[in-house]
Design an enzyme around this catalytic site. Structure first.
Site, mmCIF file in Angstrom:
data_model
loop_
_atom_site.group_PDB
_atom_site.id
_atom_site.type_symbol
_atom_site.label_atom_id
_atom_site.label_comp_id
_atom_site.label_asym_id
_atom_site.label_seq_id
_atom_site.Cartn_x
_atom_site.Cartn_y
_atom_site.Cartn_z
ATOM 1 N N LYS A 169 -1.825 4.645 11.484
ATOM 2 C CA LYS A 169 -1.614 3.510 12.390
ATOM 3 C C LYS A 169 -1.276 2.274 11.573
ATOM 4 C CE LYS A 169 -4.293 0.667 15.679
ATOM 5 N NZ LYS A 169 -5.578 0.547 16.394
ATOM 6 N N LYS B 185 0.975 5.757 15.026
ATOM 7 C CA LYS B 185 0.636 4.775 16.054
ATOM 8 C C LYS B 185 1.084 3.400 15.596
ATOM 9 C CE LYS B 185 -3.155 2.589 18.620
ATOM 10 N NZ LYS B 185 -4.605 2.607 18.961
ATOM 11 N N ASP C 53 -10.384 4.969 15.952
ATOM 12 C CA ASP C 53 -9.420 4.283 15.090
ATOM 13 C C ASP C 53 -10.213 3.603 13.972
ATOM 14 O OD1 ASP C 53 -7.748 4.992 17.180
ATOM 15 O OD2 ASP C 53 -6.690 3.078 17.239
#
Length: 211
Positions: free
Chosen positions: A153, A182, A91
C-alpha cells in the site's frame, strides 16, 4: 468503469483523530449501502463496528499507525487484539527508519510476525512512498513479496503526500504477481480512481468517493 465497480474496490476510510462513533456508524452504513470492499477505521472502534455490521461488511483497521516506529511486539499485540475484536483486514505501517538504515531483513521479519498474528486475515503493508527513494520503494516491493503479505500500500494519508500514479505503476511492476496493490491518500475523484485501477491498483483507500 461503473461507479459501483469502483466502489467495490474502495476501503471507505475514516482515521482522523477526532472520529466519533456516530461518524464511524455513518461510515459503516454508507459502506453497506454502496457495497464497498471494507471500511477502514481506528482500532478502538473495530469491535463495535463488527457488532453493528455483522457479516454485511468487512472491517479493516490500522496497526502501528501512522508512524510505524513502535516495537514489533507492540504491533503484533495490536494485530492480535484487532483480530479478536473482529477485524477482517489489517493495514500495517512499516518501520521507515529501518528502511532508511537498509535493515530490510528486520523489516521483513516484522511483517512476517504481523502476518502470522493476522491468523489468516488479509494483511496490507503501508510503505509510505512519499518518504522513500525509488530504490527503497523497489526494495520494499521485494520485501513485501517475500513476506507473504497480501497487499503493498502506498500511503497512510497522514504524511507529506499520498498515492501518485508513478508510485502505483512502480509498485505493480516490481511486486510479485501474487501481491496486490492498494493506492491511498489523495484519491479525490472517480477519474483518480479509474486512473489508479488502470495502473494496477486492486484496492483504493479514500474517504471522498461516496460523498
Amino acid at each position: 468503469m461503473e461507479k459501483k465497480d469502483i466502489l467495490g474496490r474502495v476501503d471507505h476510510t475514516l482515521l482522523k483523530q477526532t472520529a466519533t462513533w456516530e461518524q464511524i456508524e455513518t461510515l459503516c452504513r454508507e459502506g453497506m449501502e454502496h457495497a464497498t470492499a471494507s471500511v477502514c477505521i481506528p482500532p478502538c472502534y473495530v469491535k463495535r463496528a463488527k457488532e453493528y455490521t455483522g457479516e454485511n461488511l468487512a472491517i479493516c483497521t490500522v496497526i502501528g499507525f501512522p508512524n510505524g516506529n513502535m516495537t514489533t511486539a507492540a504491533k503484533v499485540f495490536e494485530t492480535e487484539d484487532a483480530v479478536r475484536n473482529g477485524a477482517d483486514e489489517i493495514d500495517m505501517v512499516i518501520n521507515i527508519g529501518m528502511v532508511k538504515e537498509g535493515l530490510y531483513e528486520q523489516v521483513l521479519e516484522e511483517i512476517r510476525q504481523i502476518k502470522a498474528a493476522c491468523a489468516g486475515k488479509c494483511l496490507k503493508v503501508i510503505i509510505e512512498t512519499c518518504l522513500l527513494t525509488e530504490n527503497e520503494k523497489k526494495e520494499m516491493c521485494r520485501v513485501v513479496t517475500q513476506s507473504g503479505a497480501d497487499y503493498i500500500k502506498t500511503s497512510t494519508g497522514f504524511s507529506t503526500g499520498g498515492a501518485t500514479r508513478e508510485d502505483v505503476a512502480l509498485l505493480r511492476k516490481h511486486s510479485g504477481p501474487r501481491v496486490k496493490v492498494k493506492a491511498a491518500g489523495g484519491i479525490a475523484s472517480l477519474q483518480d480512481a479509474e486512473d489508479f485501477i488502470a495502473l494496477g491498483a486492486d484496492r483504493l483507500g479514500t474517504s471522498r468517493l461516496i460523498p
